[in-house]
Design an enzyme around this catalytic site. Sequence first.
Site, PDB file in Angstrom:
ATOM      1  N   GLN A  54      54.023  24.549  72.599  1.00  0.00           N
ATOM      2  CA  GLN A  54      54.257  24.863  74.003  1.00  0.00           C
ATOM      3  C   GLN A  54      55.493  24.125  74.506  1.00  0.00           C
ATOM      4  O   GLN A  54      55.564  22.901  74.449  1.00  0.00           O
ATOM      5  CB  GLN A  54      53.028  24.447  74.820  1.00  0.00           C
ATOM      6  N   ARG A  56      56.560  23.911  77.576  1.00  0.00           N
ATOM      7  CA  ARG A  56      56.318  23.243  78.857  1.00  0.00           C
ATOM      8  C   ARG A  56      55.533  21.972  78.619  1.00  0.00           C
ATOM      9  O   ARG A  56      54.515  21.963  77.940  1.00  0.00           O
ATOM     10  CB  ARG A  56      55.555  24.162  79.805  1.00  0.00           C
ATOM     11  N   GLN A  78      44.909  38.181  84.306  1.00  0.00           N
ATOM     12  CA  GLN A  78      45.782  38.445  83.151  1.00  0.00           C
ATOM     13  C   GLN A  78      45.285  37.640  81.953  1.00  0.00           C
ATOM     14  O   GLN A  78      45.262  36.408  81.996  1.00  0.00           O
ATOM     15  CB  GLN A  78      47.227  38.055  83.468  1.00  0.00           C
ATOM     16  N   GLU A  96      48.837  28.865  79.088  1.00  0.00           N
ATOM     17  CA  GLU A  96      48.187  27.550  79.165  1.00  0.00           C
ATOM     18  C   GLU A  96      47.757  27.204  80.586  1.00  0.00           C
ATOM     19  O   GLU A  96      46.731  26.555  80.792  1.00  0.00           O
ATOM     20  CB  GLU A  96      49.094  26.453  78.606  1.00  0.00           C
ATOM     21  N   ARG A  97      48.517  27.630  81.605  1.00  0.00           N
ATOM     22  CA  ARG A  97      48.116  27.354  82.986  1.00  0.00           C
ATOM     23  C   ARG A  97      46.777  28.038  83.298  1.00  0.00           C
ATOM     24  O   ARG A  97      45.884  27.438  83.902  1.00  0.00           O
ATOM     25  CB  ARG A  97      49.185  27.813  83.984  1.00  0.00           C
ATOM     26  N   ARG A  98      46.639  29.313  82.872  1.00  0.00           N
ATOM     27  CA  ARG A  98      45.378  30.027  83.092  1.00  0.00           C
ATOM     28  C   ARG A  98      44.237  29.360  82.326  1.00  0.00           C
ATOM     29  O   ARG A  98      43.118  29.250  82.818  1.00  0.00           O
ATOM     30  CB  ARG A  98      45.530  31.490  82.645  1.00  0.00           C
ATOM     31  N   ASN A 130      57.841  32.010  77.121  1.00  0.00           N
ATOM     32  CA  ASN A 130      58.027  30.998  78.160  1.00  0.00           C
ATOM     33  C   ASN A 130      59.432  31.019  78.743  1.00  0.00           C
ATOM     34  O   ASN A 130      59.624  30.743  79.929  1.00  0.00           O
ATOM     35  CB  ASN A 130      57.694  29.604  77.617  1.00  0.00           C
TER      36      ASN A 130
END
Length: 302
Positions: A54, A56, A78, A96-98, A130
């Site tokens: 990742q 981020r 989503q 990853e945020r979800r 990303n």
Amino acid sequence: MAKATKKQALGRGLSALLKDPENDINSAKDKNADKVVGSIVELDIDAIEVNPFQPRTSFNESALQELATSIKELGVIQPITVRKIDFNKFQLVSGERRFRASKLVGLNTIPAYIRIANDQESLEMALVENIQRQDLDPIEIALSYQRLIDEISLTQEQLSDRIGKNRSTIANYLRLLKLDPIIQTGMRDGFLSMGHGRALINIDDLELQLEVYEKVLADSLSVRDTEKLVKSVQSSGSLSSEKTKNTPKVPKEIKESVKDFSSYFGAKVDVKVSKKGNGKVIIPFSSQEDFERLTKLIHSEK
């Protein structure tokens, strides 16, 4: 509503299929792979690990909490994307945020697209996806470009074709990685724009680069003003000469009087004059006793 229920039920059915040891899917050629790969499957959150590739590295906590609240009310709209790494074990490719927000609200499962990819393909998918996001800071984008070049062995031309960006754009981002790490952090924290960074990168001396960076922050300089300052510093070789150039000269008569002040007070008196002609006299003292000495000198003149 009926369609959504049917789709969710299908996802649960595929999830059960993935948990069956007799249907362990490791490649696109395996039995039932066509039913799972590319489909939305309800996966156990505990069966998913984060992606070490990742790009981020920081997540805004308040924004993450807002997303968690939305997921609590509406669910995960989503699906995330994962790749299968072992029997009933998956690794995030994107989302990853979800994933983090879903864990915050205590969800046990999450909808996911399943991919079968090796490490290199996973890295490329994660990085390319990303890079297309709108909320990455310039340094995150630059690091993603650099990783694609280093770890996927792409040239800048190949990277340009792969992500649909001009080579000059890619080169401008990559140059930001030559900035002092402190300045890179300032960009990641939103104190500087990419325009500021592109101006500062023209200063080769990292120590001088930091001096100019601090002045840009202290004076809230625009990108254009920063570019002007950098050009001036480049021609003079230092920031101190730039300060001297912009500081009004103290008139000769005042300089002479300052010598008398210094002699009288027994301390090096300083005078600062503004462009308008007004100014201030600064009398230093080294201790409480020294301050009392100066006070007596001033009172003796009354």
